[in-house]
Write an enzyme that holds these catalytic residues in place. Sequence first.
Site, mmCIF file in Angstrom:
data_model
loop_
_atom_site.group_PDB
_atom_site.id
_atom_site.type_symbol
_atom_site.label_atom_id
_atom_site.label_comp_id
_atom_site.label_asym_id
_atom_site.label_seq_id
_atom_site.Cartn_x
_atom_site.Cartn_y
_atom_site.Cartn_z
ATOM 1 N N HIS A 71 0.874 -1.191 0.000
ATOM 2 C CA HIS A 71 0.000 0.000 0.000
ATOM 3 C C HIS A 71 0.904 1.233 0.000
ATOM 4 O O HIS A 71 1.735 1.385 -0.897
ATOM 5 C CB HIS A 71 -0.935 -0.106 1.204
ATOM 6 C CG HIS A 71 -2.068 0.861 1.275
ATOM 7 N ND1 HIS A 71 -2.412 1.701 0.254
ATOM 8 C CD2 HIS A 71 -2.949 1.139 2.293
ATOM 9 C CE1 HIS A 71 -3.453 2.447 0.614
ATOM 10 N NE2 HIS A 71 -3.789 2.125 1.854
ATOM 11 N N HIS A 97 -2.217 -2.512 -9.642
ATOM 12 C CA HIS A 97 -3.290 -1.962 -8.812
ATOM 13 C C HIS A 97 -4.474 -2.919 -8.812
ATOM 14 O O HIS A 97 -4.751 -3.555 -9.826
ATOM 15 C CB HIS A 97 -3.731 -0.585 -9.325
ATOM 16 C CG HIS A 97 -4.389 0.226 -8.272
ATOM 17 N ND1 HIS A 97 -5.722 0.076 -7.962
ATOM 18 C CD2 HIS A 97 -3.895 1.168 -7.442
ATOM 19 C CE1 HIS A 97 -6.014 0.900 -6.979
ATOM 20 N NE2 HIS A 97 -4.934 1.570 -6.642
ATOM 21 N N ASP A 134 2.231 5.529 -6.463
ATOM 22 C CA ASP A 134 3.481 5.515 -5.699
ATOM 23 C C ASP A 134 4.719 5.578 -6.585
ATOM 24 O O ASP A 134 5.810 5.838 -6.083
ATOM 25 C CB ASP A 134 3.548 4.253 -4.829
ATOM 26 C CG ASP A 134 2.534 4.296 -3.709
ATOM 27 O OD1 ASP A 134 2.474 5.332 -3.033
ATOM 28 O OD2 ASP A 134 1.799 3.316 -3.518
HETATM 29 N N1 CMC Z 1 5.297 -6.471 -10.102
HETATM 30 C C1 CMC Z 1 5.226 -7.631 -10.759
HETATM 31 N N2 CMC Z 1 4.091 -8.306 -10.995
HETATM 32 C C2 CMC Z 1 2.964 -7.743 -10.558
HETATM 33 C C3 CMC Z 1 2.942 -6.523 -9.883
HETATM 34 C C4 CMC Z 1 4.169 -5.883 -9.656
HETATM 35 N N3 CMC Z 1 4.218 -4.716 -9.002
HETATM 36 N N4 CMC Z 1 1.670 -6.217 -9.556
HETATM 37 C C5 CMC Z 1 0.906 -7.204 -10.010
HETATM 38 N N5 CMC Z 1 1.681 -8.133 -10.627
HETATM 39 C C6 CMC Z 1 1.219 -9.361 -11.264
HETATM 40 C C7 CMC Z 1 1.119 -10.453 -10.221
HETATM 41 O O1 CMC Z 1 2.300 -11.217 -10.212
HETATM 42 C C8 CMC Z 1 -0.078 -11.248 -10.682
HETATM 43 O O2 CMC Z 1 0.340 -12.205 -11.611
HETATM 44 P P1 CMC Z 1 -0.299 -13.700 -11.588
HETATM 45 O O3 CMC Z 1 -1.752 -13.490 -11.903
HETATM 46 O O4 CMC Z 1 0.470 -14.406 -12.638
HETATM 47 O O5 CMC Z 1 -0.064 -14.212 -10.213
HETATM 48 C C9 CMC Z 1 -0.955 -10.234 -11.398
HETATM 49 O O6 CMC Z 1 -0.094 -9.152 -11.752
HETATM 50 C C10 CMC Z 1 -2.074 -9.689 -10.519
HETATM 51 O O7 CMC Z 1 -1.500 -9.262 -9.286
HETATM 52 P P2 CMC Z 1 -2.212 -9.460 -7.890
HETATM 53 O O8 CMC Z 1 -1.197 -9.373 -6.807
HETATM 54 O O9 CMC Z 1 -3.074 -10.677 -7.906
HETATM 55 O O10 CMC Z 1 -3.136 -8.208 -7.858
HETATM 56 P P3 CMC Z 1 -3.729 -7.575 -6.575
HETATM 57 O O11 CMC Z 1 -4.875 -6.787 -7.009
HETATM 58 O O12 CMC Z 1 -3.953 -8.563 -5.491
HETATM 59 O O13 CMC Z 1 -2.509 -6.648 -6.050
HETATM 60 C C11 CMC Z 1 -1.044 -4.881 -5.693
HETATM 61 C C12 CMC Z 1 -2.396 -5.323 -6.277
HETATM 62 C C13 CMC Z 1 -1.003 -3.370 -5.649
HETATM 63 C C14 CMC Z 1 -0.884 -5.408 -4.273
HETATM 64 C C15 CMC Z 1 0.090 -5.423 -6.607
HETATM 65 O O14 CMC Z 1 -0.031 -4.873 -7.889
HETATM 66 C C16 CMC Z 1 1.479 -5.139 -6.038
HETATM 67 O O15 CMC Z 1 1.976 -5.903 -5.213
HETATM 68 N N6 CMC Z 1 2.124 -4.017 -6.462
HETATM 69 C C17 CMC Z 1 3.405 -3.620 -5.895
HETATM 70 C C18 CMC Z 1 3.199 -2.797 -4.633
HETATM 71 C C19 CMC Z 1 2.621 -1.436 -4.941
HETATM 72 O O16 CMC Z 1 3.106 -0.727 -5.806
HETATM 73 N N7 CMC Z 1 1.611 -1.041 -4.161
HETATM 74 C C20 CMC Z 1 0.957 0.271 -4.298
HETATM 75 C C21 CMC Z 1 -0.464 0.099 -4.729
HETATM 76 S S1 CMC Z 1 -1.277 1.560 -5.345
HETATM 77 C C22 CMC Z 1 -1.181 2.791 -4.180
HETATM 78 C C23 CMC Z 1 -1.492 2.404 -2.800
HETATM 79 O O17 CMC Z 1 -2.531 1.836 -2.524
HETATM 80 O O18 CMC Z 1 -0.672 2.705 -1.941
#
Ligand code: CMC
Length: 405
Positions: free
Chosen positions: A245, A285, A341
Amino acid sequence: MAALGSHVTPVTAVRLGKMRDQLEAGMDIYRGLAGVNVDTSKICSIDGERGELIYRGYDIRELADRASFEEVAYLLWNGALPTREQLDAFQDQLRPTFQLPGEVLEILAALPKGTNPMAALRTGVSALGALDPHADGTDEANVHRIGTQLMGQVPAIVAAFQRLQAGQQPIAPDPNLSIAGNFLRMVNGEEPSEAATRVMDVALVLHAEHGSNASTFVSRSTASSLTDVYSAITAGIGSLKGPLHGGANFGVMQALESIGSVEGVEAYVLDTLGKEGGRVMGFGHRVYRVMDPRAIILKDVSQKLAEESGDSKWFEMSLEMERVMEREMSAKGKQVAPNVDFFSASVYRMLGFEKETYTPIFAVSRISGWMAHLYEQYADNRLMRPRLVYEGEKGKTFTPIDQRG
Ligand code: CMC
């Protein structure tokens, strides 16, 4: 201030009731609560397919371009932009709120060197709650009183803690400055330029609100037991601190610093993606399928700062990371674009902030959104109490302790 609650109409209530019954009867699991509507709200709308973000009816691009953070906070809390008189009155209320109680400053000073600044902020807000004899009232007037106080107290804690950790004295607020200007001054100890204040203001507007994100949901959920505002905000700060987050902006700069040059970006991204569960911070996201509109604005801000300062290193590295991620994610058929971010990291760097302050800056802004949601939650509360599908054992026979092997 005007009443703020989103009152559920009878029709909506029936619909929500039916949905609730279906969910309660079934064994469907929504991991991470993805796609689940927990309530209605009038504060923020996000269209993840079109990359649209709206605060109380206004497009984020217009607000970032034309409104101050104070105007946006007023809008989020009251549902309408303030008139000049209303804004002046709101600013008069905010002015004294940067002053922290001596006890809170003592607690912050007693925290060990190297304490996570988000842990310090969580501790500071919790201490404010303990010191407030009227903390527990959840009536509209009291929630407003506390919310207004926290708008100045949160930046004051962040700024004071950073200075205390650096062995410097906290700086008294300047009542003539905006929240953005005061925050910059109280961190850096010098009068902020108009340009820096405007960039800070834009960053605060962009981070103010984002629907049922993790920290806002946690705050609303905490408040739903009718506990006090400080407890709800403390919970929100704890959630925002996490790397998935608000902690991601710190992670972005940590990565950029460790890479060190544009040439090293590609290897870093490939190496990170090659690891099991590897995440490149600042990308992806839950809601957006296209680039986060806030990231588009911050990319522009970052580019302008790089051009003006002549220090384009952080922006160039960010551009290269965006390029490599775009290529790699498209090849895998995934829609993972920069989020808020990502470019905020280079923007904060060029404003002169230490990376440890990036996530606290998010909180300096998001306190406005959290409070808007708490007004809504307290005004029409229902205890949040989802279920877990039990997968453990049943029917075991109890063995007295002396007979257990
Ligand atoms: N790097 C690499 N792969 C990613 C990333 C990333 N940053 N984000 C998503 N993916 C891939 C993930 O590996 C998954 O692939 P698969 O379906 O093959 O397992 C697919 O995309 C979907 O990801 P998810 O984790 O199932 O999606 P989610 O909605 O649960 O997670 C998230 C969203 C924000 C937690 C994730 O994108 C992430 O970990 N991002 C990095 C941390 C980040 O930048 N967070 C800030 C979020 S926005 C602002 C805020 O809220 O603070």
